[in-house]
Motif scaffolding. Structure first.
Motif, PDB file in Angstrom:
ATOM      1  N   HIS A  38       0.800  -1.186   0.109  1.00 30.68           N
ATOM      2  CA  HIS A  38       0.038  -0.013   0.179  1.00 30.68           C
ATOM      3  C   HIS A  38       0.878   1.167   0.014  1.00 30.68           C
ATOM      4  O   HIS A  38       2.211   1.094   0.380  1.00 30.68           O
ATOM      5  CB  HIS A  38      -1.028  -0.064   1.453  1.00 30.68           C
ATOM      6  CG  HIS A  38      -0.488   0.067   2.507  1.00 30.68           C
ATOM      7  ND1 HIS A  38      -0.124  -1.128   3.485  1.00 30.68           N
ATOM      8  CD2 HIS A  38       0.488   1.007   3.242  1.00 30.68           C
ATOM      9  CE1 HIS A  38       0.394  -0.813   4.661  1.00 30.68           C
ATOM     10  NE2 HIS A  38       0.997   0.462   4.497  1.00 30.68           N
ATOM     11  N   TYR A  39       0.242   2.545  -0.197  1.00 31.98           N
ATOM     12  CA  TYR A  39       0.985   3.369  -0.304  1.00 31.98           C
ATOM     13  C   TYR A  39      -0.055   4.580   0.446  1.00 31.98           C
ATOM     14  O   TYR A  39      -0.954   4.722   0.390  1.00 31.98           O
ATOM     15  CB  TYR A  39       0.899   4.289  -1.989  1.00 31.98           C
ATOM     16  CG  TYR A  39       1.507   3.284  -2.884  1.00 31.98           C
ATOM     17  CD1 TYR A  39       2.815   3.359  -3.203  1.00 31.98           C
ATOM     18  CD2 TYR A  39       0.781   2.126  -3.398  1.00 31.98           C
ATOM     19  CE1 TYR A  39       3.356   2.291  -4.342  1.00 31.98           C
ATOM     20  CE2 TYR A  39       0.992   1.237  -4.410  1.00 31.98           C
ATOM     21  CZ  TYR A  39       2.504   1.487  -4.611  1.00 31.98           C
ATOM     22  OH  TYR A  39       2.931   0.295  -5.473  1.00 31.98           O
ATOM     23  N   ILE A  40       0.905   5.285   1.340  1.00 38.35           N
ATOM     24  CA  ILE A  40       0.451   6.302   2.204  1.00 38.35           C
ATOM     25  C   ILE A  40       0.498   7.552   1.735  1.00 38.35           C
ATOM     26  O   ILE A  40       1.546   7.915   0.982  1.00 38.35           O
ATOM     27  CB  ILE A  40       1.119   6.193   3.575  1.00 38.35           C
ATOM     28  CG1 ILE A  40       1.224   4.932   4.170  1.00 38.35           C
ATOM     29  CG2 ILE A  40       0.513   7.230   4.601  1.00 38.35           C
ATOM     30  CD1 ILE A  40       0.030   4.379   4.771  1.00 38.35           C
ATOM     31  N   LEU A  41      -0.635   8.218   1.697  1.00 35.14           N
ATOM     32  CA  LEU A  41      -0.591   9.748   1.218  1.00 35.14           C
ATOM     33  C   LEU A  41      -0.892  10.764   2.462  1.00 35.14           C
ATOM     34  O   LEU A  41      -1.793  10.631   3.054  1.00 35.14           O
ATOM     35  CB  LEU A  41      -1.845   9.598   0.198  1.00 35.14           C
ATOM     36  CG  LEU A  41      -1.862   8.843  -1.081  1.00 35.14           C
ATOM     37  CD1 LEU A  41      -3.317   8.877  -1.692  1.00 35.14           C
ATOM     38  CD2 LEU A  41      -0.472   9.274  -2.017  1.00 35.14           C
ATOM     39  N   LEU A  42       0.002  11.705   2.426  1.00 34.62           N
ATOM     40  CA  LEU A  42      -0.216  12.895   2.968  1.00 34.62           C
ATOM     41  C   LEU A  42      -1.025  13.903   2.169  1.00 34.62           C
ATOM     42  O   LEU A  42      -0.512  14.458   1.287  1.00 34.62           O
ATOM     43  CB  LEU A  42       0.920  13.262   3.948  1.00 34.62           C
ATOM     44  CG  LEU A  42       1.959  12.471   4.516  1.00 34.62           C
ATOM     45  CD1 LEU A  42       2.916  13.073   5.124  1.00 34.62           C
ATOM     46  CD2 LEU A  42       1.128  11.710   5.187  1.00 34.62           C
ATOM     47  N   GLY A  43      -2.184  14.582   2.783  1.00 34.78           N
ATOM     48  CA  GLY A  43      -2.760  15.559   2.074  1.00 34.78           C
ATOM     49  C   GLY A  43      -3.204  16.622   2.795  1.00 34.78           C
ATOM     50  O   GLY A  43      -3.511  16.504   4.122  1.00 34.78           O
ATOM     51  N   TRP A  44      -3.892  17.678   2.175  1.00 30.49           N
ATOM     52  CA  TRP A  44      -4.622  18.890   2.718  1.00 30.49           C
ATOM     53  C   TRP A  44      -5.982  18.928   2.234  1.00 30.49           C
ATOM     54  O   TRP A  44      -6.367  18.626   0.838  1.00 30.49           O
ATOM     55  CB  TRP A  44      -3.593  20.023   1.989  1.00 30.49           C
ATOM     56  CG  TRP A  44      -4.312  21.339   2.401  1.00 30.49           C
ATOM     57  CD1 TRP A  44      -4.172  22.197   3.798  1.00 30.49           C
ATOM     58  CD2 TRP A  44      -5.113  22.212   1.698  1.00 30.49           C
ATOM     59  NE1 TRP A  44      -4.832  23.350   3.323  1.00 30.49           N
ATOM     60  CE2 TRP A  44      -5.443  23.247   2.178  1.00 30.49           C
ATOM     61  CE3 TRP A  44      -5.503  22.008   0.309  1.00 30.49           C
ATOM     62  CZ2 TRP A  44      -6.294  24.471   1.542  1.00 30.49           C
ATOM     63  CZ3 TRP A  44      -6.462  22.866  -0.404  1.00 30.49           C
ATOM     64  CH2 TRP A  44      -6.937  24.209   0.401  1.00 30.49           C
TER      65      TRP A  44
END
Length: 291
Positions: free
Chosen positions: A166-172
């Motif tokens: 899986h890929y972790i995404l940091l977002g706004w």
């Protein structure tokens, strides 16, 4: 005469190089995209923003339909996040549109790498459809790409794990006129290659969550960063400026302490009051071996 033949030879040599840098006319397409992206960001007319957005998405889809576009950076599109997966299996294009009422709409595309296992790729791209469902109740929901909760991602993390890919995404997420949100989400792919969001990989104290959502006052900023050394996601601890306002997130802000999520055996484990300088939790002497 010699000068004439030199110019012909020079043009023949430089043409293949230029065509490699500009396959299928991507330079001209990128210039158009850049103009539309500026309108989306700067226009005072919401109607003009949406017209520019429609034109931009049309150009992107035209580009993504050509396999060679995957190797073209589109690096002048500075208002659009262009994130290549660390394992080079896909890339993510992502941006937002600010609306007149103080809310936002989010747009995105996932483009699989057409040169890796092309037989397994069913579509040249996946268009993310924002449903505006980034509520605190969404912490335990999974979403398909066609019912995406919506955010503007700025960082992708991929931890190599044989059991979990899986890929972790940091977002706004700009949310509204009163509060802002940040998100730690999970992107993964189903057996047929379709992107999905949200997976039970976050251990927050005594519960497992599919994503982590933070909400805080509009006039403050929150730090949410990844530290590769130690595989740590470190972020400001949020608290209300008055305990009587607990649960009213438009009054929350950083309290000068930090928390963290640390990757351990396929799970991101939460640690409160984390010492970012020394990379450990002040409240847990056994932080290196969480259970």
């Amino acid at each position: 005469m010699k000068k004439y033949w030199f110019l012909i030879l020079f043009s023949l040599l430089i043409k293949p190089v230029f065509s490699q840098q500009n396959p299928a006319g991507f330079i001209a397409m990128e210039a158009e995209m850049k103009d539309y992206a500026r309108l989306i960001l700067n226009s005072k007319s919401e109607e003009e923003k949406y017209k520019a957005n429609l034109a931009l998405t049309g150009l992107l889809e035209k580009a993504f339909s050509k396999p060679e576009s995957f190797n073209y950076a589109f690096d002048s599109l500075v208002t659009i996040a262009r994130i290549i997966a660390p394992d080079n299996t896909f890339r993510l294009f992502n941006w937002h549109l600010a609306k007149a009422d103080g809310t936002f709409e989010y747009f995105g595309y996932i483009q699989p790498n057409p040169f890796l296992n092309p037989k397994k790729i069913s579509k040249p791209f996946y268009k993310l459809k924002d449903t505006g469902d980034l509520l605190l109740s969404a912490e335990n929901k999974s979403f398909s790409y066609s019912e995406w909760p919506g955010a503007h991602y700025y960082k992708m993390i991929h931890v190599k794990d044989k059991k979990n890919k899986h890929y972790i995404l940091l977002g706004w997420n700009g949310n509204n006129s009163y509060s802002t949100k940040k998100i730690i989400d999970v992107l993964f792919f189903s057996s047929n290659g379709e992107p999905k969001f949200g997976a039970p990989v976050f251990k927050m104290e005594k519960k497992i969550q599919k994503r982590v959502i933070f909400e805080y006052a509009k006039d403050v900023t929150m730090s949410l960063k990844y530290q590769e050394q130690g595989q740590q996601i470190i972020f400001d601890h949020l608290a209300p400026n008055n305990q009587q306002l607990k649960g009213q997130y438009q009054y929350y802000g950083p309290d000068l302490s930090f928390d963290a999520l640390i990757y351990k055996k396929g799970i991101w484990v939460y640690f409160e009051d984390f010492d970012a300088k020394n990379s450990k939790s002040k409240k847990d002497k056994n932080w290196q071996n969480p259970k």
